[in-house]
Design a protein around this motif. Structure first.
Motif, mmCIF file in Angstrom:
data_model
loop_
_atom_site.group_PDB
_atom_site.id
_atom_site.type_symbol
_atom_site.label_atom_id
_atom_site.label_comp_id
_atom_site.label_asym_id
_atom_site.label_seq_id
_atom_site.Cartn_x
_atom_site.Cartn_y
_atom_site.Cartn_z
ATOM 1 N N LEU A 1 -41.424 -12.786 -23.731
ATOM 2 C CA LEU A 1 -40.441 -11.936 -23.062
ATOM 3 C C LEU A 1 -41.166 -10.847 -22.296
ATOM 4 N N SER B 1 -40.630 -14.720 -14.091
ATOM 5 C CA SER B 1 -39.884 -14.454 -15.317
ATOM 6 C C SER B 1 -38.395 -14.565 -15.022
ATOM 7 N N LEU C 1 -38.770 -18.417 -29.057
ATOM 8 C CA LEU C 1 -40.035 -17.964 -28.493
ATOM 9 C C LEU C 1 -41.215 -18.581 -29.244
ATOM 10 N N GLU D 1 -36.632 -12.616 -19.404
ATOM 11 C CA GLU D 1 -36.218 -11.241 -19.656
ATOM 12 C C GLU D 1 -34.700 -11.206 -19.747
ATOM 13 N N LEU E 1 -33.621 -19.640 -23.401
ATOM 14 C CA LEU E 1 -35.079 -19.561 -23.453
ATOM 15 C C LEU E 1 -35.694 -20.952 -23.436
ATOM 16 N N PRO F 1 -41.739 -6.817 -26.399
ATOM 17 C CA PRO F 1 -41.612 -6.844 -24.933
ATOM 18 C C PRO F 1 -41.544 -5.433 -24.355
#
Length: 257
Positions: free
Chosen positions: A60, A8, A53, A37, A25, A97
Motif C-alpha cells: 500500500l 498505484s 497484501l 492506495e 487488492l 503505508p
C-alpha cells in the motif's frame, strides 16, 4: 510500453467490480500492478486487506488519516494528533503505508500568519508521532472547486509547511489534478523542492478521469516529473470511464511519455 514510474491503483474508485477492498487488492495484482492506495480506513476490512497484501506481495502506498481533523483549528489539534496515532496503530498490519493529512477549513477571525502557525504546530506534533512509529505523513493540498473554504489549496503553501515543520517523516502529496484545478504551473511550483514531495497522484482535467480523457498534456507532465527529479510512485487517483483493464492500459500509455 511500460510506465516510467511504478503505478498505484486507487482501489477506492477502481476495480469496484471485484468486490470489497481486499478483493480489489487481488484484482490489482492480477492486472499487473504491485501498488495500491485508498482513502479512509475505519469502514474497511483491514484484516482481510492485510491477508490479501501478504498473499499477493503487494504494498500500500497510502491511505488517509481517519477521522479527518483540522490542522489549523486549535480546538481540533488534540483530536487531529489522536487520529494520526490511532491510524498508525490500526493500519500497522497493512505494512505501515504513508498516511495522508488534509488541512481542514479556514477558521473565521484567524490571520494568514495564525493559520500557518497553527498548522505548523499541529503538523509537528503529528510528525513526532510518525517519527516514533516509523511512518511517513503526506500533507495534501486540495482545491477550491471541491472545497471552497479549505485552507491548503496551494502547492507552494504546502511545501512551505513541510519545510517549516522540518521532519523527515512529513512530505507533500502532489496531486496533478488538484494543482491543475488551481491553475498552477507544475514546473514552477515543484522546481527545486521535489525533495519535499513524497507521492504524486494523477487524473485528467476537467472531470478527474483517466489520463488521456481530458485536456492535460501527459507527455509534458511526465517530462516535468523527470526534469525536477521525482523518483517515487504515481497514484492513479481517478474515476475510470471505461472497463478497468482498458483504463489501466490507457494510463500506462499516457504516463510512459
Amino acid at each position: 510500453m511500460s510506465a516510467v514510474y511504478p503505478l498505484s491503483s486507487c482501489i477506492e474508485w477502481q476495480f469496484a467490480e471485484a468486490g470489497d477492498l481486499a478483493a480489489r487488492l487481488r484484482a490489482v495484482k492480477d492486472a499487473g500492478l504491485d501498488l495500491a492506495e485508498f482513502h479512509l480506513w475505519r469502514d474497511k476490512p483491514i484484516e482481510a486487506m492485510a491477508e490479501a497484501l501478504a498473499d499477493t506481495g503487494m504494498r500500500l502506498t497510502s491511505l488517509c488519516v481517519d477521522p479527518r481533523k483540522s490542522i489549523v483549528d486549535p480546538t481540533e489539534r488534540d483530536a487531529m494528533v489522536t487520529a494520526v496515532r490511532e491510524t498508525i496503530e490500526a493500519t500497522a498490519i497493512l505494512g505501515k503505508p504513508n498516511l495522508i493529512v488534509a488541512s481542514g477549513f479556514r477558521v473565521d477571525g484567524l490571520s494568514e500568519e495564525e493559520h500557518f502557525a497553527n498548522a505548523v504546530t499541529a503538523l509537528r506534533a503529528a510528525a513526532d508521532a510518525a517519527e516514533e512509529a516509523g511512518v511517513m505523513l503526506l500533507l495534501e493540498p486540495l482545491n477550491t472547486r471541491l472545497f471552497a473554504t479549505m485552507y491548503l489549496v496551494s502547492t507552494k503553501l504546502g511545501l512551505d509547511l513541510v519545510e517549516a515543520v522540518n521532519s523527515p517523516n512529513l512530505r507533500l502529496l502532489y496531486d496533478v489534478w488538484h494543482s491543475a484545478v488551481m491553475g498552477e504551473d507544475m514546473a514552477t511550483v515543484l522546481a527545486g523542492r521535489i525533495h519535499l514531495v513524497g507521492h504524486v497522484q494523477v487524473a485528467d482535467m476537467p472531470d478527474r478521469n483517466e489520463p488521456g480523457t481530458g485536456t492535460l498534456d501527459w507527455a509534458e507532465v511526465m517530462r516535468t516529473l523527470r526534469a525536477v527529479g521525482y523518483d517515487g510512485a504515481i497514484g492513479l487517483e481517478y474515476f475510470p470511464t471505461i472497463p478497468m483493464a482498458q483504463s489501466l492500459d490507457q494510463s500506462r500509455r499516457m504516463l510512459a511519455g
